[in-house]
Design an enzyme around this catalytic site. Structure first.
Site, PDB file in Angstrom:
ATOM      1  N   ARG A   1       0.601  -1.338   0.113  1.00  0.00           N
ATOM      2  CA  ARG A   1       0.122  -0.389  -0.114  1.00  0.00           C
ATOM      3  C   ARG A   1       0.613   1.169  -0.599  1.00  0.00           C
ATOM      4  O   ARG A   1       1.664   1.077   0.872  1.00  0.00           O
ATOM      5  CB  ARG A   1      -0.909   0.487   1.642  1.00  0.00           C
ATOM      6  CG  ARG A   1      -1.739  -1.021   1.532  1.00  0.00           C
ATOM      7  CD  ARG A   1      -2.282  -1.477   2.794  1.00  0.00           C
ATOM      8  NE  ARG A   1      -1.319  -1.625   3.491  1.00  0.00           N
ATOM      9  CZ  ARG A   1      -1.366  -1.055   4.945  1.00  0.00           C
ATOM     10  NH1 ARG A   1      -2.477  -1.402   5.698  1.00  0.00           N
ATOM     11  NH2 ARG A   1      -0.507  -1.479   5.384  1.00  0.00           N
TER      12      ARG A   1
ATOM     13  N   ASN B   1      -7.859  -6.630  -5.000  1.00  0.00           N
ATOM     14  CA  ASN B   1      -8.437  -5.687  -4.770  1.00  0.00           C
ATOM     15  C   ASN B   1     -10.227  -5.667  -4.538  1.00  0.00           C
ATOM     16  O   ASN B   1     -10.826  -4.292  -4.094  1.00  0.00           O
ATOM     17  CB  ASN B   1      -8.368  -5.185  -5.657  1.00  0.00           C
ATOM     18  CG  ASN B   1      -6.374  -4.090  -5.488  1.00  0.00           C
ATOM     19  OD1 ASN B   1      -6.076  -4.726  -4.396  1.00  0.00           O
ATOM     20  ND2 ASN B   1      -6.040  -4.294  -6.054  1.00  0.00           N
TER      21      ASN B   1
ATOM     22  N   CYS C   1      -4.999   2.614  -8.093  1.00  0.00           N
ATOM     23  CA  CYS C   1      -5.472   0.133  -7.469  1.00  0.00           C
ATOM     24  C   CYS C   1      -7.078   0.559  -7.791  1.00  0.00           C
ATOM     25  O   CYS C   1      -7.562  -0.402  -8.587  1.00  0.00           O
ATOM     26  CB  CYS C   1      -4.768   0.551  -6.924  1.00  0.00           C
ATOM     27  SG  CYS C   1      -2.831  -0.520  -6.511  1.00  0.00           S
TER      28      CYS C   1
ATOM     29  N   LYS D   1      -4.760   8.996  -0.375  1.00  0.00           N
ATOM     30  CA  LYS D   1      -5.032   8.826   1.150  1.00  0.00           C
ATOM     31  C   LYS D   1      -4.036   9.709   2.094  1.00  0.00           C
ATOM     32  O   LYS D   1      -3.595  10.123   0.976  1.00  0.00           O
ATOM     33  CB  LYS D   1      -5.095   7.547   1.501  1.00  0.00           C
ATOM     34  CG  LYS D   1      -4.049   6.968   0.857  1.00  0.00           C
ATOM     35  CD  LYS D   1      -3.506   4.905   1.122  1.00  0.00           C
ATOM     36  CE  LYS D   1      -2.218   4.406   0.475  1.00  0.00           C
ATOM     37  NZ  LYS D   1      -2.187   3.619   1.633  1.00  0.00           N
TER      38      LYS D   1
ATOM     39  N   ARG E   1      -3.527   9.953  -8.008  1.00  0.00           N
ATOM     40  CA  ARG E   1      -4.791   8.602  -8.754  1.00  0.00           C
ATOM     41  C   ARG E   1      -5.736   8.552  -8.706  1.00  0.00           C
ATOM     42  O   ARG E   1      -5.750   7.983  -7.081  1.00  0.00           O
ATOM     43  CB  ARG E   1      -3.811   8.411  -9.512  1.00  0.00           C
ATOM     44  CG  ARG E   1      -2.915   8.958 -10.695  1.00  0.00           C
ATOM     45  CD  ARG E   1      -1.867   7.102 -10.902  1.00  0.00           C
ATOM     46  NE  ARG E   1      -1.280   6.513  -9.709  1.00  0.00           N
ATOM     47  CZ  ARG E   1      -0.112   5.997  -9.982  1.00  0.00           C
ATOM     48  NH1 ARG E   1      -0.160   5.321 -11.438  1.00  0.00           N
ATOM     49  NH2 ARG E   1       0.973   5.643  -9.525  1.00  0.00           N
TER      50      ARG E   1
HETATM   51  P1  NAD Z   1       3.873   4.375 -11.624  1.00  0.00           P
HETATM   52  O1  NAD Z   1       2.908   5.167 -12.492  1.00  0.00           O
HETATM   53  O2  NAD Z   1       3.526   5.135 -10.545  1.00  0.00           O
HETATM   54  O3  NAD Z   1       5.096   3.599 -12.242  1.00  0.00           O
HETATM   55  C1  NAD Z   1       5.316   2.998 -13.398  1.00  0.00           C
HETATM   56  C2  NAD Z   1       6.829   3.017 -14.519  1.00  0.00           C
HETATM   57  O4  NAD Z   1       6.996   2.908 -15.631  1.00  0.00           O
HETATM   58  C3  NAD Z   1       6.887   4.709 -14.691  1.00  0.00           C
HETATM   59  O5  NAD Z   1       7.606   5.596 -13.991  1.00  0.00           O
HETATM   60  C4  NAD Z   1       6.934   4.678 -16.515  1.00  0.00           C
HETATM   61  O6  NAD Z   1       8.051   5.539 -16.513  1.00  0.00           O
HETATM   62  C5  NAD Z   1       7.698   3.711 -16.297  1.00  0.00           C
HETATM   63  N1  NAD Z   1       7.469   3.255 -17.492  1.00  0.00           N
HETATM   64  C6  NAD Z   1       6.468   3.088 -18.403  1.00  0.00           C
HETATM   65  N2  NAD Z   1       7.236   2.132 -19.974  1.00  0.00           N
HETATM   66  C7  NAD Z   1       8.199   1.875 -18.930  1.00  0.00           C
HETATM   67  C8  NAD Z   1       9.316   1.444 -20.640  1.00  0.00           C
HETATM   68  N3  NAD Z   1       8.965   0.805 -21.865  1.00  0.00           N
HETATM   69  N4  NAD Z   1      10.293   1.222 -20.046  1.00  0.00           N
HETATM   70  C9  NAD Z   1      10.368   1.771 -18.631  1.00  0.00           C
HETATM   71  N5  NAD Z   1      10.177   2.399 -17.827  1.00  0.00           N
HETATM   72  C10 NAD Z   1       9.193   2.575 -17.983  1.00  0.00           C
HETATM   73  O7  NAD Z   1       3.261   2.758 -11.620  1.00  0.00           O
HETATM   74  P2  NAD Z   1       2.794   2.297 -10.336  1.00  0.00           P
HETATM   75  O8  NAD Z   1       2.436   3.140  -9.331  1.00  0.00           O
HETATM   76  O9  NAD Z   1       5.068   1.619 -10.093  1.00  0.00           O
HETATM   77  O10 NAD Z   1       2.285   0.643 -10.286  1.00  0.00           O
HETATM   78  C11 NAD Z   1       2.937  -0.331 -11.663  1.00  0.00           C
HETATM   79  C12 NAD Z   1       1.481  -1.175 -11.093  1.00  0.00           C
HETATM   80  O11 NAD Z   1       1.872  -2.368 -10.457  1.00  0.00           O
HETATM   81  C13 NAD Z   1       0.547  -1.677 -11.601  1.00  0.00           C
HETATM   82  O12 NAD Z   1       0.144  -2.126 -12.177  1.00  0.00           O
HETATM   83  C14 NAD Z   1      -0.188  -1.241 -10.736  1.00  0.00           C
HETATM   84  O13 NAD Z   1      -2.096  -1.681 -10.919  1.00  0.00           O
HETATM   85  C15 NAD Z   1       0.648  -2.380  -9.883  1.00  0.00           C
HETATM   86  N6  NAD Z   1       0.662  -1.626  -8.231  1.00  0.00           N
HETATM   87  C16 NAD Z   1       0.372  -0.239  -7.765  1.00  0.00           C
HETATM   88  C17 NAD Z   1       0.295  -0.480  -6.414  1.00  0.00           C
HETATM   89  C18 NAD Z   1       0.375   0.682  -5.863  1.00  0.00           C
HETATM   90  O14 NAD Z   1      -0.307   0.840  -4.797  1.00  0.00           O
HETATM   91  N7  NAD Z   1       0.700   2.215  -6.944  1.00  0.00           N
HETATM   92  C19 NAD Z   1       0.660  -1.412  -6.124  1.00  0.00           C
HETATM   93  C20 NAD Z   1       0.335  -2.793  -5.946  1.00  0.00           C
HETATM   94  C21 NAD Z   1       0.579  -2.701  -7.005  1.00  0.00           C
END
Ligand code: NAD
Length: 432
Positions: A154, A211, A263, A324, A331
């Site tokens: 989280r 989720n 998410c 939160k 987002r």
């Molecule tokens: P984010 O948007 O913060 O980060 C994603 C990163 O990927 C960005 O920095 C982007 O520049 C990079 N990226 C995109 N295309 C790329 C490429 N071709 N090469 C290199 N880098 C690239 O996303 P996030 O919040 O970290 O979420 C990532 C995944 O994890 C999602 O599927 C999300 O659902 C999942 N997730 C997120 C959370 C959360 O709390 N944020 C928790 C669990 C799971």
């Protein structure tokens, strides 16, 4: 084993840093060169408590490095974690997997020795099959394994959640790969984390189902809160009374604004879309989405009632705007719906958030960021506690506010009616 995290966002950066802190050699890759430059200079592009210290420590120890060169990073690694975004498609329903498949294509041309390729991103059922198909076009199947290892951290608690997860889910049918991953996670398993090995498709679905279930719990208690408001019941008694039942559990049963974040909104939509592809109707999750969408309207209606429908020229303060506490993530925050709606009705909105000014409100009329709680509540008619930051938990309103007394609408039920009334303020909360 060398690890490569592709996508250095909330998930990729936190898990990469934590893996390096556990003694692994980790390279974090992002196509956003700005992010990589910041990280190489010891600056962390996101707000996550404790992250900065761990980045600096492991970067100095040379266990952690940053790069925007995906291909060479993949070539130099054994285990590749895909951690890029999977947002909602422009059509508003299914998950946009373009980032996943773009990365897969790049990995495909960089497989120089056996690689374990893992989706840590949240991806719909059968995405692993697709990744395997893409990689097989250029590479022999014995050169790679595709695994699903969803992340459950989280934001705001990400480091703790990574190090002390309730469970680690690894979707792979291959014994050798499973052994490698179990070994990678052994420091967390020895601290009590349960390790669950499932099929790849099951691991993909576990994440979405979890989720969707959590979103359902929040939405459920929010609707019960509406009933409590009409019947003179305190929703907190209901949450406690329900939560004491071990089959239900007390977490995610706190009434408040609509759920938001990176998410729940997108994952609830995506699981419905996946199910529809298989002719399955997830009607419960559909009504959760509908109810949550309506939640901000219900809270807005309450604001209008509090202001006796005279919103024009009112000065309204938002304490916290992120979805939160302990994150800078905006987002799908409910403030993104409420603030523009109030601005449209002619109110002036001042907000304070510990993570600073938000670009999302830049073009909204009469919305201003203030540098402190004190400045944000000065001359306010209505103070809305929107996000549950610790900073807002013991405000001495009486000392801070001289002159006109604003109304306080506590959307997080931080204070008690008695405490605020005794300071001479009118107080409203949720589900009471
Ligand atoms: P984010 O948007 O913060 O980060 C994603 C990163 O990927 C960005 O920095 C982007 O520049 C990079 N990226 C995109 N295309 C790329 C490429 N071709 N090469 C290199 N880098 C690239 O996303 P996030 O919040 O970290 O979420 C990532 C995944 O994890 C999602 O599927 C999300 O659902 C999942 N997730 C997120 C959370 C959360 O709390 N944020 C928790 C669990 C799971």
């Amino acid at each position: 084993m060398k690890l490569c995290m592709i996508g250095t966002g909330y998930v990729g950066l936190v898990s990469g840093v934590c893996f390096s802190d556990l003694g692994n050699d980790v390279i974090c890759v992002d196509k956003n060169k700005n992010k990589i430059n910041l990280l190489q200079n010891g600056q962390v592009p996101i707000y996550e408590p404790g992250l900065s210290e761990l980045v600096i420590k492991n970067f100095r120890n040379k266990r952690l490095s940053f790069s925007s060169d995906l291909k060479s990073s993949v070539k130099n690694s054994d285990i590749i974690f895909i951690c890029v975004g999977t947002p909602t498609k422009k059509d508003g329903s299914s998950a946009d997997l373009s980032q996943i498949y773009n990365v897969t294509k790049e990995i495909s041309s960089s497989i120089n020795k056996f690689k374990i390729i893992i989706t840590k991103s949240t991806v719909p059922v059968t995405t692993g099959d697709q990744i395997e198909k893409i990689l097989s076009k250029r590479n022999n199947k014995n050169k790679f394994a595709v695994v699903s290892n969803p992340e459950f951290l989280r934001e705001g608690e990400a480091i703790r959640d990574f190090i002390y997860p309730d469970r680690i889910v690894v979707g792979s049918n291959e014994k050798k790969t499973n052994r490698v991953l179990k070994n990678l996670y052994s420091p967390l398993i020895s601290k009590g984390a349960k390790y669950l090995n499932t099929s790849r498709r099951a691991a993909e679905l576990i994440k979405y189902a979890s989720n969707a279930f959590l979103a359902t719990k929040i939405t459920f208690i929010n609707e019960i809160a509406n009933l409590c408001e009409k019947t003179g019941i305190n929703v907190e008694d209901i949450s406690i009374g329900m939560g004491l039942d071990k089959r239900i559990g007390s977490r995610f049963l706190r009434a408040g604004p609509a759920y938001g974040g990176s998410c729940f909104p997108k994952d609830t939509k995506a699981i419905i879309s996946t199910a529809e592809k298989f002719n399955i109707n997830l009607s419960v999750i559909k009504s959760v989405i509908r109810s949550n969408k309506n939640r901000s309207n219900i809270l807005l209606k309450k604001i209008y009632e509090i202001l006796k429908n005279k919103v024009k020229n009112k000065k309204i303060t938002f304490l916290g705007v992120t979805f939160k506490a302990n994150t800078d993530d905006m987002r799908d925050s409910s403030s993104l719906l409420m603030i523009p709606a109030l601005s449209k009705k002619g109110a002036t909105i001042k907000y304070y958030d510990p993570t600073g000014h938000k670009k999302e409100f830049k073009n909204i009329k009469n919305v201003y960021f203030e540098e402190s709680i004190k400045k944000s509540i000065k001359d306010s008619d209505l103070i809305i506690i929107h996000t549950e930051w610790n900073d807002f938990k013991s405000i001495n309103f009486k000392n801070l506010i001289k002159g006109k007394k604003p109304i306080i609408y506590d959307m997080r039920n931080i204070y008690s009616n008695f405490k605020i009334n005794s300071q001479g303020f009118k107080y409203f909360s949720v589900g009471k």
